[in-house]
Design a protein around this motif. Sequence first.
Motif, PDB file in Angstrom:
ATOM      1  N   THR A 142     -14.154 -18.654  22.236  1.00  0.00           N
ATOM      2  CA  THR A 142     -15.533 -18.926  21.834  1.00  0.00           C
ATOM      3  C   THR A 142     -16.367 -19.327  23.045  1.00  0.00           C
ATOM      4  O   THR A 142     -17.496 -18.837  23.238  1.00  0.00           O
ATOM      5  CB  THR A 142     -15.573 -20.056  20.777  1.00  0.00           C
ATOM      6  N   VAL A 143     -15.801 -20.200  23.877  1.00  0.00           N
ATOM      7  CA  VAL A 143     -16.528 -20.694  25.043  1.00  0.00           C
ATOM      8  C   VAL A 143     -16.798 -19.557  26.028  1.00  0.00           C
ATOM      9  O   VAL A 143     -17.856 -19.469  26.651  1.00  0.00           O
ATOM     10  CB  VAL A 143     -15.742 -21.848  25.701  1.00  0.00           C
ATOM     11  N   PHE A 174     -17.002 -16.177  25.311  1.00  0.00           N
ATOM     12  CA  PHE A 174     -17.819 -15.066  24.838  1.00  0.00           C
ATOM     13  C   PHE A 174     -19.181 -15.440  24.282  1.00  0.00           C
ATOM     14  O   PHE A 174     -20.072 -14.612  24.252  1.00  0.00           O
ATOM     15  CB  PHE A 174     -17.022 -14.233  23.822  1.00  0.00           C
ATOM     16  N   MET A 175     -19.340 -16.679  23.799  1.00  0.00           N
ATOM     17  CA  MET A 175     -20.637 -17.059  23.220  1.00  0.00           C
ATOM     18  C   MET A 175     -21.786 -16.880  24.220  1.00  0.00           C
ATOM     19  O   MET A 175     -22.792 -16.260  23.878  1.00  0.00           O
ATOM     20  CB  MET A 175     -20.569 -18.518  22.730  1.00  0.00           C
ATOM     21  N   PRO A 176     -21.660 -17.409  25.449  1.00  0.00           N
ATOM     22  CA  PRO A 176     -22.779 -17.232  26.391  1.00  0.00           C
ATOM     23  C   PRO A 176     -23.013 -15.765  26.731  1.00  0.00           C
ATOM     24  O   PRO A 176     -24.159 -15.322  26.846  1.00  0.00           O
ATOM     25  CB  PRO A 176     -22.319 -18.012  27.623  1.00  0.00           C
ATOM     26  N   LEU A 177     -21.924 -15.003  26.855  1.00  0.00           N
ATOM     27  CA  LEU A 177     -22.082 -13.580  27.189  1.00  0.00           C
ATOM     28  C   LEU A 177     -22.778 -12.848  26.058  1.00  0.00           C
ATOM     29  O   LEU A 177     -23.662 -12.005  26.297  1.00  0.00           O
ATOM     30  CB  LEU A 177     -20.705 -12.950  27.438  1.00  0.00           C
ATOM     31  N   THR A 178     -22.406 -13.161  24.828  1.00  0.00           N
ATOM     32  CA  THR A 178     -23.027 -12.519  23.674  1.00  0.00           C
ATOM     33  C   THR A 178     -24.522 -12.869  23.614  1.00  0.00           C
ATOM     34  O   THR A 178     -25.355 -12.026  23.293  1.00  0.00           O
ATOM     35  CB  THR A 178     -22.313 -12.964  22.383  1.00  0.00           C
ATOM     36  N   PHE A 179     -24.841 -14.121  23.941  1.00  0.00           N
ATOM     37  CA  PHE A 179     -26.248 -14.498  23.993  1.00  0.00           C
ATOM     38  C   PHE A 179     -26.991 -13.649  25.024  1.00  0.00           C
ATOM     39  O   PHE A 179     -28.092 -13.146  24.780  1.00  0.00           O
ATOM     40  CB  PHE A 179     -26.386 -15.984  24.349  1.00  0.00           C
ATOM     41  N   THR A 188     -26.230 -10.635  26.210  1.00  0.00           N
ATOM     42  CA  THR A 188     -26.445  -9.249  25.781  1.00  0.00           C
ATOM     43  C   THR A 188     -27.505  -9.204  24.698  1.00  0.00           C
ATOM     44  O   THR A 188     -28.304  -8.265  24.644  1.00  0.00           O
ATOM     45  CB  THR A 188     -25.139  -8.622  25.257  1.00  0.00           C
ATOM     46  N   ILE A 193     -22.043 -11.599  33.902  1.00  0.00           N
ATOM     47  CA  ILE A 193     -21.021 -11.294  32.889  1.00  0.00           C
ATOM     48  C   ILE A 193     -19.619 -11.360  33.479  1.00  0.00           C
ATOM     49  O   ILE A 193     -18.657 -11.783  32.810  1.00  0.00           O
ATOM     50  CB  ILE A 193     -21.307  -9.901  32.258  1.00  0.00           C
TER      51      ILE A 193
END
Lengths: 328, 328, 328, 328, 328
Positions: free
Chosen positions: D271-272, D274-279, D281, D311
């Motif tokens: 979660t830690v 991928f959450m920022p990366l998803t934000f 994108t 990323i």
Amino acid sequence: MIRSLFFEPGKPIRKDLPPQEFQKLIRNRRGILWVDFVAEPPDICLPILQGFGFHSLAIDDALLETHVPKLDDWGEYLYIVLNYMHAKQKKDDWNTTVDELDIFLGSNYIVTHHDYPVTAVDSTWNACDLDPRTLQDGPDHLLYKIADYLIADYMPIIEEIDEGINAIEDQVFDRPSPRTLERLFSLKRVLLAMRRILLPQREVLNKLARDPYKVIDPKDRIFFRDIYDHVVRLHDLNESLRDLVGGAQDTYLSVVNNRMNEIMKTLTIITVLFMPLTFLTGFFGMNFFEPLGQLKTWTTNPVFDLTMATIVILPIIMYFWMRRRTWI
Amino acid sequence: MIRSLFFEPGKPIRKDLPPQEFQKLIRNRRGILWVDFVAEPPDICLPILQGFGFHSLAIDDALLETHVPKLDDWGEYLYIVLNYMHAKQKKDDWNTTVDELDIFLGSNYIVTHHDYPVTAVDSTWNACDLDPRTLQDGPDHLLYKIADYLIADYMPIIEEIDEGINAIEDQVFDRPSPRTLERLFSLKRVLLAMRRILLPQREVLNKLARDPYKVIDPKDRIFFRDIYDHVVRLHDLNESLRDLVGGAQDTYLSVVNNRMNEIMKTLTIITVLFMPLTFLTGFFGMNFFEPLGQLKTWTTNPVFDLTMATIVILPIIMYFWMRRRTWI
Amino acid sequence: MIRSLFFEPGKPIRKDLPPQEFQKLIRNRRGILWVDFVAEPPDICLPILQGFGFHSLAIDDALLETHVPKLDDWGEYLYIVLNYMHAKQKKDDWNTTVDELDIFLGSNYIVTHHDYPVTAVDSTWNACDLDPRTLQDGPDHLLYKIADYLIADYMPIIEEIDEGINAIEDQVFDRPSPRTLERLFSLKRVLLAMRRILLPQREVLNKLARDPYKVIDPKDRIFFRDIYDHVVRLHDLNESLRDLVGGAQDTYLSVVNNRMNEIMKTLTIITVLFMPLTFLTGFFGMNFFEPLGQLKTWTTNPVFDLTMATIVILPIIMYFWMRRRTWI
Amino acid sequence: MIRSLFFEPGKPIRKDLPPQEFQKLIRNRRGILWVDFVAEPPDICLPILQGFGFHSLAIDDALLETHVPKLDDWGEYLYIVLNYMHAKQKKDDWNTTVDELDIFLGSNYIVTHHDYPVTAVDSTWNACDLDPRTLQDGPDHLLYKIADYLIADYMPIIEEIDEGINAIEDQVFDRPSPRTLERLFSLKRVLLAMRRILLPQREVLNKLARDPYKVIDPKDRIFFRDIYDHVVRLHDLNESLRDLVGGAQDTYLSVVNNRMNEIMKTLTIITVLFMPLTFLTGFFGMNFFEPLGQLKTWTTNPVFDLTMATIVILPIIMYFWMRRRTWI
Amino acid sequence: MIRSLFFEPGKPIRKDLPPQEFQKLIRNRRGILWVDFVAEPPDICLPILQGFGFHSLAIDDALLETHVPKLDDWGEYLYIVLNYMHAKQKKDDWNTTVDELDIFLGSNYIVTHHDYPVTAVDSTWNACDLDPRTLQDGPDHLLYKIADYLIADYMPIIEEIDEGINAIEDQVFDRPSPRTLERLFSLKRVLLAMRRILLPQREVLNKLARDPYKVIDPKDRIFFRDIYDHVVRLHDLNESLRDLVGGAQDTYLSVVNNRMNEIMKTLTIITVLFMPLTFLTGFFGMNFFEPLGQLKTWTTNPVFDLTMATIVILPIIMYFWMRRRTWI
């Protein structure tokens, strides 16, 4: 404050005698003397107590607060320490203080010493005041009266704690909060403090009821036996209440734990339901298909219908799968 | 209600005698008198009990409910307190009340006092009624009969609790709910309450079986020994049931904990599987590539095929990785 | 260091006598000899102690540190081991050392042996030095004085721990940290160590107060009884403090657990609120509708208004749903 | 089934005698009679037992199964209750039954009563059958033999449990499942049940070894002492096994807890990461920039390169940050 | 292996005598015989032990390993069982074996029997070998020597465990792993096993020190008292170490729990920070606004600036909100 009473059968009661007379009075075998020291500084008590001929170690114990109920047999007199307890509920916490009542019991006198006014002593004092015949049965009967009042004073505390537990037990199921637990801990502490002074006090009363002492009339032992039974009952009630507190604590933990489990279950269900759907919408949001991509067939109506169907049916399937695993 | 029986060998049984006669009757050494106070107010009992010559402390204990089984030897008579228990299951909770039976046992009389009707007393009373010879063996045998019935009355409660535990044990594995735990706590409370009155009762019966008392025929002690053995067995069963309840509680916790673990595992697996994929779809959803971006090669078919392959293969790889770590 | 005192009534006190004289001096029944070994190596102590005629096993025990309070009656002399404790707080941890004081008590001499200076011994020594009459009451009274000082030295440690617990209790609610727990564990360890040496010490003093020994004047037993009462009280305080530490630990765990629950609740609430919304925005971000898709009606204003309404209303509904389940 | 043996020195052994003869035979002081009731209904046993002159309470206890080992001294005979245990492993659960062996021991007879065949009784019976001299040592020696066999029968159960624990201990580390815990609970229950019957049985044997009884030859007491030692050892083994079960339970909980922790750690790490990366994108997927937005500089190649760098680099930084906090 | 020693004052020591001579030698009241059976099969030991006239039950106990320290007084001789322990650390686990030393002590002989070589026996044997005067003090002194060595052999194990605990205590704070807990469990098991054999051994030595036995010189009792004190001290150290292990376990759990809490906190913080932002980016990624949507005002620069501001400010606000709730 020093107050004193002297009673001789057939004569009027004398009160607040000068300390210098005490030694002479106790030599009068037919009279009964009661001296009560209330919050008197040690340097004033010391010479008077020495005048009674008490052993220096016993006097030391009386003047220093030691808070352990005990009974020392010094032959001509008994030195007895009893405890009494004040417990008041202040919001969620309990304010508990334990104080000490020192008693010297001779064959024709009783000396009581305490740092704060004690209801049990005052009640006995007033009874003597109102009806001098109370003194007729001798100082051991006065000791019985004081001890009886003292033990009776635990009862209201027990009852208040009982009500407190009832109130908490209702809360536990409806709205458990950390405050509930705090209150339980606080009740536990009061019960523990009470138990700690009841146990040695029980021992003191057992000795008074069972052992032969020079200054206690054997036929009066049955009265101490009676108080002993009361202490046993108090101890019993105390244990019951501790069990109730323990049970409420267990219930609290299980209720809280259960809520937590439900919360986690909801988190998981929501995540499990929406994560695949979100992936799906993300998939069709990629730039491969539109607006200029070469994969136009991916965005035709039939694909959309299929996607919609998946979005509707997938959660339903998952719902039943989770249901089968008894999550919901 | 006050009821009384008077039996003299060779004469017909007399019933419901006027209280004024009691004092005269107990002076008749050959007769046996049984007086039973049922839910009678203290002010009516008091003078009658005083008429028997009982000590005021014993009368006080009898008239006030104190709920601690005990045996006081007053020489000419014994003062005995026994407890009996009502426990009824109400849905998930148990309704437990403990009441007190006070007994004064003299050499030729027995006085029983209780606030509610007691089956054990009624059964003995009826037995006397039906067959006056029951009274022949003396008041100590009546005491034995009453105590025997009283102890036997615990058995159905034990059995009901046993069934309750069996029912819960099945639930625990199939559909554990906080209610299950509540039921267990409730059973635990009943068992605890029973244990608390069994222990001092055992002590009372042990004394009756072992110690010499003026009013108990030494050859009757063996009967009290027998009841004592029954109480020991009840205590033993109680302990076993408490162990079963404890075991069911442990099982409940482990089953619930295990479900929780599985739920958390599912949450993690779903998150671990979909988070990277969602990132991927988000990546290709950025506006750098399309529609007017300068990075058109990123949205060509080969890249799409690679992306699709990743979307399919990545979860498979992860699945095996998680499997190797024995998560699934 | 070896120091010695010799006192004979009517003669001046003699100090630091040569070890060779000890044997002669103890033959003088009227004199009182005190020999004190402070951190003296065993090979120097050994011959001197053998000169007193002590049993080799007792000497072995004295020269080897064994740290278990005990009392051995060797007839002509007693061999007593007492413990004393140093406990100093160092930041969050406590530095506890337990040391041993060996005492040989004869009818007219006392021999003390310790590896580190002991305040209790020094205080008694100085009292003898200042006022030789202190020695008049015999060596058993010296033992009483030493033991009295030794037991009194536990009090400041108890008080420091008490303050430590108070300080922690405030922290527990305001800012519980693993350090808080560490401090509690550390306090628990000190209390446990103290308890371990208090219990056998209590036994030693009980023996001195109760049992007849050749070298202890029966009328001095009451003094050891007094110290015994102090040890009982220390033990009692120790238990109380351990209860407080246990209570603080429970409170810590419940506070931390409660914070954790709140954090998890927040995580769940946020996830539950935003997951459906994120799915919704993802849904309308798919390439089916725009720019060239055939489903233009999906992106008209009424649909947008509906979507906006959902985005606003859904969280509100969920908020009330969660509120009803008492999550918030 | 009722079987009987009668042995008189110098005469052949007589078997299966008619119950009517029992009374006559026990009057023959030189003979030894053994009557064994196996699963015989109470109404048949009752008159025969009454014929022996046993007290009605003892007969009641024998005919009703009460399951509490005890020893009652009735003067001319002893009434002894022993327990034996069947424990068989059925898959993951244990099937435990505890049965009762009632023994009446007279000076020249022994009566055994049990509801199911007991190996210990059968073995002794066969030994008598094969070699009548077994009977020479008197009925107390028969009791010793039966008790010896009975206690020896616990050993195989102990060994089977021991193996069960070993098997589980291996599982605990490799593949802990809720079944493992169930098996542990089941073993615990067997050990608890065994402990419950061993303790009173130990007491019975202690009495036989220590107390003087009319019907037990003082020189035979040493044999009961020997069995007593075996029971002590069984009790000891039982305790050891319970400790092992407790240890395995603790290990299970720590292994399971550890797995849970690892799973939660993975969830958090993913979660830690991928959450920022998803934000990120998501950010560049907004419609502000493309296709017709006014912020074209946001989608130029340099920005893309920066985004790509973020990323790639952000997860690496986070990885090291988490590593420093010893998460990974 | 059977080895034997025979010593008669004034004569040279004789070694490895033929077993046939034993019976004759023990009739020589002035001589002292020591027979030591090392790992000898029962069928060889049996006739020799019978030759000494030992009771068959005692021989049975000696030949079968029963592992329970005990002392049986058979009048002319004592039968004593002592245990010794081997504990070796193997990586993280401890390999513990408990073996048995059987001793028959007569007034002029001692017979020792053990299945494995025992250092304590060998050391005593060698001492006798080197200096026959060791035998002068009689067989009870040999028993003392053997027991003394045996008890001394526990000390190195205690020390190794102590070091093990220290090593673990450092690990617990720096890098707690399930292995740490395993090591703690393993240490606990060793300490428990030691405790189990120390307790009955203490009882055996207490009996030797306190009770009068025909074969033990009353003046030698003080030596057994000395070993008894050592066992008490070992027991004490054992308890202390168990407390330390318990404390380390508690610390481990609190450290691990704390890490878990921090991990969960991070998960929550990241989720709480990014979920709303991701929703926001998703919102503006919907196809309502662009490229052909009718809501062009939603994608103008002022809206973008507002969005950017929200993206920057929202996390800051949340950071301070979480800080106020003391999460960070």
